[in-house]
Design a protein around this motif. Sequence first.
Motif, PDB file in Angstrom:
ATOM      1  N   SER A   1       0.843  -1.191   0.000  1.00  0.00           N
ATOM      2  CA  SER A   1       0.000   0.000   0.000  1.00  0.00           C
ATOM      3  C   SER A   1       0.881   1.244   0.000  1.00  0.00           C
ATOM      4  O   SER A   1       1.997   1.234   0.540  1.00  0.00           O
ATOM      5  CB  SER A   1      -0.931   0.016   1.217  1.00  0.00           C
ATOM      6  OG  SER A   1      -0.188   0.121   2.411  1.00  0.00           O
TER       7      SER A   1
ATOM      8  N   THR B   1       0.534   5.624   0.473  1.00  0.00           N
ATOM      9  CA  THR B   1      -0.318   6.720   0.915  1.00  0.00           C
ATOM     10  C   THR B   1       0.438   8.035   0.791  1.00  0.00           C
ATOM     11  O   THR B   1       1.581   8.161   1.264  1.00  0.00           O
ATOM     12  CB  THR B   1      -0.756   6.534   2.377  1.00  0.00           C
ATOM     13  OG1 THR B   1      -1.414   5.288   2.523  1.00  0.00           O
ATOM     14  CG2 THR B   1      -1.695   7.653   2.804  1.00  0.00           C
TER      15      THR B   1
ATOM     16  N   HIS C   1      -4.440  10.450  -0.626  1.00  0.00           N
ATOM     17  CA  HIS C   1      -4.634   9.453  -1.690  1.00  0.00           C
ATOM     18  C   HIS C   1      -3.971   8.157  -1.244  1.00  0.00           C
ATOM     19  O   HIS C   1      -2.814   8.145  -0.832  1.00  0.00           O
ATOM     20  CB  HIS C   1      -4.019   9.907  -3.007  1.00  0.00           C
ATOM     21  CG  HIS C   1      -4.080   8.845  -4.083  1.00  0.00           C
ATOM     22  ND1 HIS C   1      -5.205   8.602  -4.832  1.00  0.00           N
ATOM     23  CD2 HIS C   1      -3.149   7.935  -4.506  1.00  0.00           C
ATOM     24  CE1 HIS C   1      -4.977   7.597  -5.667  1.00  0.00           C
ATOM     25  NE2 HIS C   1      -3.736   7.183  -5.494  1.00  0.00           N
ATOM     26  N   GLU C   2      -4.716   7.049  -1.324  1.00  0.00           N
ATOM     27  CA  GLU C   2      -4.184   5.749  -0.916  1.00  0.00           C
ATOM     28  C   GLU C   2      -4.530   4.713  -1.964  1.00  0.00           C
ATOM     29  O   GLU C   2      -5.623   4.716  -2.529  1.00  0.00           O
ATOM     30  CB  GLU C   2      -4.764   5.325   0.429  1.00  0.00           C
ATOM     31  CG  GLU C   2      -4.232   3.994   0.924  1.00  0.00           C
ATOM     32  CD  GLU C   2      -4.787   3.588   2.274  1.00  0.00           C
ATOM     33  OE1 GLU C   2      -4.350   2.547   2.821  1.00  0.00           O
ATOM     34  OE2 GLU C   2      -5.661   4.308   2.788  1.00  0.00           O
ATOM     35  N   ASP C   3      -3.584   3.814  -2.249  1.00  0.00           N
ATOM     36  CA  ASP C   3      -3.871   2.674  -3.104  1.00  0.00           C
ATOM     37  C   ASP C   3      -3.187   1.445  -2.535  1.00  0.00           C
ATOM     38  O   ASP C   3      -2.160   1.532  -1.853  1.00  0.00           O
ATOM     39  CB  ASP C   3      -3.431   2.926  -4.550  1.00  0.00           C
ATOM     40  CG  ASP C   3      -1.945   3.189  -4.686  1.00  0.00           C
ATOM     41  OD1 ASP C   3      -1.148   2.229  -4.563  1.00  0.00           O
ATOM     42  OD2 ASP C   3      -1.572   4.355  -4.920  1.00  0.00           O
TER      43      ASP C   3
ATOM     44  N   ASP D   1      -2.636  -3.058  -3.448  1.00  0.00           N
ATOM     45  CA  ASP D   1      -2.838  -4.157  -4.383  1.00  0.00           C
ATOM     46  C   ASP D   1      -2.190  -5.410  -3.828  1.00  0.00           C
ATOM     47  O   ASP D   1      -1.415  -5.364  -2.864  1.00  0.00           O
ATOM     48  CB  ASP D   1      -2.290  -3.821  -5.765  1.00  0.00           C
ATOM     49  CG  ASP D   1      -0.800  -3.537  -5.747  1.00  0.00           C
ATOM     50  OD1 ASP D   1      -0.006  -4.499  -5.659  1.00  0.00           O
ATOM     51  OD2 ASP D   1      -0.417  -2.349  -5.810  1.00  0.00           O
TER      52      ASP D   1
ATOM     53  N   GLU E   1      -6.842  -3.330  -8.374  1.00  0.00           N
ATOM     54  CA  GLU E   1      -6.160  -2.394  -7.483  1.00  0.00           C
ATOM     55  C   GLU E   1      -7.197  -1.444  -6.886  1.00  0.00           C
ATOM     56  O   GLU E   1      -8.040  -0.913  -7.603  1.00  0.00           O
ATOM     57  CB  GLU E   1      -5.093  -1.598  -8.230  1.00  0.00           C
ATOM     58  CG  GLU E   1      -4.354  -0.596  -7.356  1.00  0.00           C
ATOM     59  CD  GLU E   1      -3.259   0.162  -8.110  1.00  0.00           C
ATOM     60  OE1 GLU E   1      -2.221  -0.454  -8.386  1.00  0.00           O
ATOM     61  OE2 GLU E   1      -3.477   1.336  -8.436  1.00  0.00           O
ATOM     62  N   ARG E   2      -7.107  -1.260  -5.580  1.00  0.00           N
ATOM     63  CA  ARG E   2      -8.036  -0.346  -4.905  1.00  0.00           C
ATOM     64  C   ARG E   2      -7.393   1.023  -4.767  1.00  0.00           C
ATOM     65  O   ARG E   2      -6.204   1.133  -4.447  1.00  0.00           O
ATOM     66  CB  ARG E   2      -8.428  -0.893  -3.541  1.00  0.00           C
ATOM     67  CG  ARG E   2      -9.217  -2.165  -3.615  1.00  0.00           C
ATOM     68  CD  ARG E   2      -9.765  -2.577  -2.270  1.00  0.00           C
ATOM     69  NE  ARG E   2      -8.741  -3.017  -1.339  1.00  0.00           N
ATOM     70  CZ  ARG E   2      -8.963  -3.847  -0.333  1.00  0.00           C
ATOM     71  NH1 ARG E   2     -10.177  -4.326  -0.143  1.00  0.00           N
ATOM     72  NH2 ARG E   2      -7.995  -4.201   0.474  1.00  0.00           N
ATOM     73  N   GLU E   3      -8.179   2.038  -4.995  1.00  0.00           N
ATOM     74  CA  GLU E   3      -7.726   3.417  -4.805  1.00  0.00           C
ATOM     75  C   GLU E   3      -8.786   4.186  -4.036  1.00  0.00           C
ATOM     76  O   GLU E   3      -9.978   3.919  -4.158  1.00  0.00           O
ATOM     77  CB  GLU E   3      -7.464   4.102  -6.149  1.00  0.00           C
ATOM     78  CG  GLU E   3      -6.311   3.517  -6.940  1.00  0.00           C
ATOM     79  CD  GLU E   3      -6.027   4.308  -8.198  1.00  0.00           C
ATOM     80  OE1 GLU E   3      -6.530   5.460  -8.289  1.00  0.00           O
ATOM     81  OE2 GLU E   3      -5.334   3.795  -9.084  1.00  0.00           O
ATOM     82  N   ARG E   4      -8.311   5.142  -3.269  1.00  0.00           N
ATOM     83  CA  ARG E   4      -9.235   5.951  -2.493  1.00  0.00           C
ATOM     84  C   ARG E   4      -8.668   7.360  -2.352  1.00  0.00           C
ATOM     85  O   ARG E   4      -7.508   7.544  -1.991  1.00  0.00           O
ATOM     86  CB  ARG E   4      -9.472   5.351  -1.103  1.00  0.00           C
ATOM     87  CG  ARG E   4     -10.434   6.176  -0.257  1.00  0.00           C
ATOM     88  CD  ARG E   4     -10.784   5.504   1.054  1.00  0.00           C
ATOM     89  NE  ARG E   4      -9.618   5.269   1.889  1.00  0.00           N
ATOM     90  CZ  ARG E   4      -9.199   4.081   2.281  1.00  0.00           C
ATOM     91  NH1 ARG E   4      -9.850   3.004   1.891  1.00  0.00           N
ATOM     92  NH2 ARG E   4      -8.153   3.952   3.046  1.00  0.00           N
ATOM     93  N   ASP E   5      -9.481   8.355  -2.651  1.00  0.00           N
ATOM     94  CA  ASP E   5      -9.154   9.763  -2.391  1.00  0.00           C
ATOM     95  C   ASP E   5     -10.048  10.248  -1.270  1.00  0.00           C
ATOM     96  O   ASP E   5     -11.274  10.050  -1.310  1.00  0.00           O
ATOM     97  CB  ASP E   5      -9.362  10.612  -3.647  1.00  0.00           C
ATOM     98  CG  ASP E   5      -8.390  10.256  -4.757  1.00  0.00           C
ATOM     99  OD1 ASP E   5      -7.172  10.342  -4.534  1.00  0.00           O
ATOM    100  OD2 ASP E   5      -8.859   9.870  -5.845  1.00  0.00           O
TER     101      ASP E   5
ATOM    102  N   LYS F   1     -12.672   3.859  -5.452  1.00  0.00           N
ATOM    103  CA  LYS F   1     -12.698   3.388  -6.833  1.00  0.00           C
ATOM    104  C   LYS F   1     -13.559   2.145  -6.982  1.00  0.00           C
ATOM    105  O   LYS F   1     -14.283   1.997  -7.966  1.00  0.00           O
ATOM    106  CB  LYS F   1     -11.269   3.102  -7.301  1.00  0.00           C
ATOM    107  CG  LYS F   1     -11.169   2.503  -8.696  1.00  0.00           C
ATOM    108  CD  LYS F   1      -9.725   2.183  -9.058  1.00  0.00           C
ATOM    109  CE  LYS F   1      -9.634   1.496 -10.429  1.00  0.00           C
ATOM    110  NZ  LYS F   1      -8.239   1.136 -10.766  1.00  0.00           N
TER     111      LYS F   1
END
Length: 620
Positions: free
Chosen positions: A306, A308, A335-337, A339, A347-351, A377
């Motif tokens: 991950s 960040t 912002h974090e992703d 996998d 792949e997960r992403e989050r703002d 996402k």
Amino acid sequence: MTTSRLLLLSTALIAPLAAPAQEVTVLDPIIVSAGLTPAPADAYGRAYTILMREQIEARGITTLQDALRGVPGVSVSSSGANTTQVRIRGAEADHTLILVDGVEVSGGSPAGYFLSGLSVQNIERVEVLRGPHSVFYGSSASAGVINIITDKGTEGLHHGGTMDVGNGHSASAHVSQRTAQGGLALNLSQIDDHGFDYSGDSGEKDGLRRNTIGFAGDWKATETLTFGSTLRWTKEEYDYDSFGPSTNEADVIVDDNTPEGETREFQGAVFGELSMLDGRLIHRLDYQRSVFKLDTFDDVPKRAESDTLAYRLSYGLDGLPVDQARHLVNVLVEHEDDDSNIATDYERERDSVALEYRASLDNGLDLQAGVRRDDNKEYDDFTGWTLGLSWRIPGQPVRLHASAGRAQVDPSYEELFGSLYSVGNPDLTPEQNRSYDLGVELSFLNGRGLIDVTYFHERMTDEITADYSSPDFLARYSNADGESPREGVEVTGRLEATDTLDLSFGYTYLNAKGPDGRIEVRRPKHELQLSSTLSFLDDRASATATLRRVAGNYDDQFYGAYARAELPDYTTLDLAAGYNLTNEVRLTGRVTNLFDESYSDVWGYATRGRQAYVGVQARW
């Protein structure tokens, strides 16, 4: 950004330190993990426990899992010392976020994070915060946060180490250099635990070997600009026993076999912080990376990671510097992703954007309020919130505290995509938690005694449950309908009974049920811990006794009728002692499970019997 690039960047940020030492100002106790910025302990509205290094050393503890046993609101269960789960207030194990110096340890690991030899050597303290904290930390902090804060050293040059032997050994070393311009700290630790037979059949021992390197540094480049970094590498090798053929007997369900596993972890962070307007406005840019690798040699090696990137603005609304402001606002943009190689094309992403406001009023009332919006996402967007109140009643030795909040947890990669032991479900949705608690803290005997009683009530929806009823015995995951209620009482207390005798206790009553109304597994209804420390020989020596009682623990029996049944209650007693050979060197000894109690946290798995250790600690 790769690990090697992060290392180069952190090295470049930490410049040589040569400024003369200055007088140190001792501040009131703070909780580093309390929000987007640290908060005073006596103004914090949420339930918490702080384990200081001195407390942990007095009990002779070397691992985080042992330090957490007996902490109010925390349940620790093990199917072997290398597969230990921590649950806060009856929530799932992956609903508690575990940090080291504010950096997540799991790296978005495929199936949650199992505690094993995670060391508490070379630490300053461990902060355990109970209740939803997703506003500040995002997913995985739905039930609480555990933050290990390592020893960064005080001004001057300091070094030391520990050695502990008994059924293996543990060792650590620490060196730090700090001036008014900043400091560097290097921490090393090693655990070689010969272990015990997890199957309970008096067979071969299942041990673990864990090595950790930690580095931290900060540099005040100008009066207003500071850079810093923290890096940590860990490698662990371990043995374990797995389930064997179907049987009707609990004591033979686990095979005394010899599978092995290996984990490798990396956590790193670099930051820059700029102070403006005489400290009233602070900007901070923070990058964190976490990598977790698991290889059990019977399946495809797993890797999860991950990243960040976060910007935080802190502003004192009342014209005072941020660390003194009585009205403070914090803003976070993140912002974090993450996998995993379990699903290479996923792949997960989050703002996220979070806002926190704090107020300290003249009548002893302190307020903390926060809200967070996650733009996900893969899932529906989510808004979480938190509210905490603390009121020190004027003229009275009483503090009332209360909190409430809403949070959520994303499904793990194993729950989504499966493993050797499970069938995944990519249609899973995040679990959500709503919570409130009410508490009263009472000081007595002119501050020599303190007691805190907290009632909590939480409800989880969309709980992810596993069904093992298929002929292949593979877990199949789904979101359950209905609510999973959890409520209970947490009690903590301490008393300086005399100048040489300190007493403390912690008790938890927990009633946790699943959406089907059944008692949740591995969440004891009653947990009690009593501890006493006696100093003698003009404070050169001390002895600590810790009694722990666990009752009302249920677990699923993966044999026979596959029933959910209550495990036997148990009581353990640990002893620890130390003697100062010099002002810098201390001789230590401890005995765990003094009465050699035979018990289990998980059906079929044995726990460690009586064990003795001796050691030495040195600090200069």
